[in-house]
Design an enzyme around this catalytic site. Structure first.
Site, PDB file in Angstrom:
ATOM      1  N   ASP A 127       9.628  89.323  81.155  1.00 43.47           N
ATOM      2  CA  ASP A 127       8.855  90.673  81.603  1.00 43.47           C
ATOM      3  C   ASP A 127       7.660  90.188  82.476  1.00 43.47           C
ATOM      4  OD1 ASP A 127       7.327  89.296  79.526  1.00 43.47           O
ATOM      5  OD2 ASP A 127       7.627  90.984  77.788  1.00 43.47           O
TER       6      ASP A 127
ATOM      7  N   ASN B 178       3.572  95.355  67.274  1.00 45.03           N
ATOM      8  CA  ASN B 178       4.388  96.664  66.749  1.00 45.03           C
ATOM      9  C   ASN B 178       5.784  96.074  66.746  1.00 45.03           C
ATOM     10  OD1 ASN B 178       4.919  95.959  69.442  1.00 45.03           O
ATOM     11  ND2 ASN B 178       4.344  97.976  70.190  1.00 45.03           N
TER      12      ASN B 178
ATOM     13  N   HIS C 265       7.454  94.488  69.040  1.00 46.33           N
ATOM     14  CA  HIS C 265       8.435  94.562  70.248  1.00 46.33           C
ATOM     15  C   HIS C 265       8.662  93.116  70.874  1.00 46.33           C
ATOM     16  CE1 HIS C 265       4.267  93.983  72.717  1.00 46.33           C
ATOM     17  NE2 HIS C 265       4.957  92.734  72.408  1.00 46.33           N
TER      18      HIS C 265
ATOM     19  N   GLU D 155       9.577  98.424  73.475  1.00 48.92           N
ATOM     20  CA  GLU D 155       8.784  98.851  72.434  1.00 48.92           C
ATOM     21  C   GLU D 155       9.511  99.711  71.576  1.00 48.92           C
ATOM     22  OE1 GLU D 155       5.969  97.588  72.729  1.00 48.92           O
ATOM     23  OE2 GLU D 155       4.552  99.035  73.707  1.00 48.92           O
TER      24      GLU D 155
HETATM   25  C1  F6R Z   1       5.263  88.239  76.772  1.00 48.69           C
HETATM   26  C2  F6R Z   1       6.094  89.303  75.841  1.00 48.69           C
HETATM   27  C3  F6R Z   1       5.566  89.747  74.683  1.00 48.69           C
HETATM   28  C4  F6R Z   1       4.898  88.692  73.711  1.00 48.69           C
HETATM   29  C5  F6R Z   1       4.393  89.472  72.554  1.00 48.69           C
HETATM   30  C6  F6R Z   1       3.471  88.270  71.680  1.00 48.69           C
HETATM   31  O1  F6R Z   1       5.932  87.770  77.842  1.00 48.69           O
HETATM   32  O2  F6R Z   1       7.063  89.383  76.049  1.00 48.69           O
HETATM   33  O3  F6R Z   1       6.289  90.656  73.984  1.00 48.69           O
HETATM   34  O4  F6R Z   1       5.870  87.908  73.300  1.00 48.69           O
HETATM   35  O5  F6R Z   1       3.430  90.321  72.799  1.00 48.69           O
HETATM   36  O6  F6R Z   1       2.646  87.955  72.450  1.00 48.69           O
HETATM   37  P1  F6R Z   1       1.618  86.572  71.782  1.00 48.69           P
HETATM   38  O7  F6R Z   1       2.398  85.485  71.966  1.00 48.69           O
HETATM   39  O8  F6R Z   1       0.380  86.513  72.951  1.00 48.69           O
HETATM   40  O9  F6R Z   1       0.942  86.978  70.405  1.00 48.69           O
END
Ligand code: F6R
Length: 243
Positions: free
Chosen positions: A67, A136, A138, A143
């Protein structure tokens, strides 16, 4: 979904790096999709270290970025582009033919999504997806409430994602949209690994494992996959009923 609890972040990351290497050893032309963010940082570093130390041939594999934040330039230290270049592509001296990332500055983001879908289709689909999980629930930027039928798509980001996401940037940025692979890719990948570490992820992991399966908490969708691993450290597992 198989749950494995590791002692700490180091062990979790080392086992995840091994999983990626095993995937490449089994299929040299593997298509590997990775998330950026804090969680996979050490995995990426350990993966690179082993590739270089053991001179593992990665010349046929392809890396796909999960992403990107819409509107954030690749040179911005908080972009997913920056992460992939810093932690994987540059240390491995990977040629651009071996990775593909969303262009989140494009004037035509729908076209970007079609291009990503085409790249993945041309490569025969994703072999291994390594994802993190947001507060959340995701996965990527899928989302809560997202359609399960999506491939690559653009999505409005929830308030939580926008505020938590500021941690990647030196100064406040507008990050109200994301471009991401959809849950169809998660379900279609030959293998999926979801990673989580630290106590702040404990409530998320509890919900991912114990809530009913629904896109209202996208991490639960991992449980629909027949070859999915949830790999967490002890801290992230603290709230689970059954360990
Ligand atoms: C980033 C992504 C997000 C993260 C998630 C957790 O490329 O796809 O879904 O994996 O927000 O982020 P961290 O690892 O920083 O806690």
């Amino acid at each position: 979904m198989q749950l494995t609890i590791y002692k700490d972040y180091q062990e979790l990351s080392s086992h995840t790096a091994n999983e990626i290497i095993d995937c490449i050893k089994n299929k040299p032309a593997a298509v590997i999709c990775l998330a950026s963010g804090d969680t996979p940082k050490l995995t990426c570093s350990l993966f690179v270290q082993r590739i270089l130390a053991e001179k593992i041939d990665i010349s046929q594999c392809m890396f796909i970025g999960l992403d990107e934040w819409v509107g954030i330039p690749p040179e911005n230290g908080g972009s997913c582009h920056h992460f992939f270049h810093k932690y994987i592509f540059e240390p491995l001296h990977l040629p651009s033919s071996q990775f593909y990332l969303f262009d989140a500055l494009s004037n035509d983001l729908n076209e970007e999504c079609r291009k990503m879908d085409q790249v993945i289709a041309d490569k025969g689909g994703i072999d291994l997806m390594v994802v993190g999980v947001g507060i959340n629930g995701h996965i990527g930027f899928n989302e809560p409430g997202v359609s399960i039928n999506n491939y690559a798509h653009v999505i409005e980001l929830e308030e939580t994602t926008q505020s938590v996401g500021q941690k990647y940037f030196k100064s406040p940025v507008k990050i109200d949209k994301g471009i991401t692979l959809g849950l169809q890719y998660l379900l279609a990948a030959k293998k999926v690994i979801m990673l989580a570490n630290g106590t702040k992820k404990a409530p998320v992991i509890k919900r991912a494992v114990e809530d009913e399966i629904s896109t209202q908490f996208p991490a639960t969708i991992m449980r629909m996959h027949t070859n999915s691993l949830l790999m967490v450290d002890e801290e992230a597992a603290t709230l689970l009923n059954n360990k």
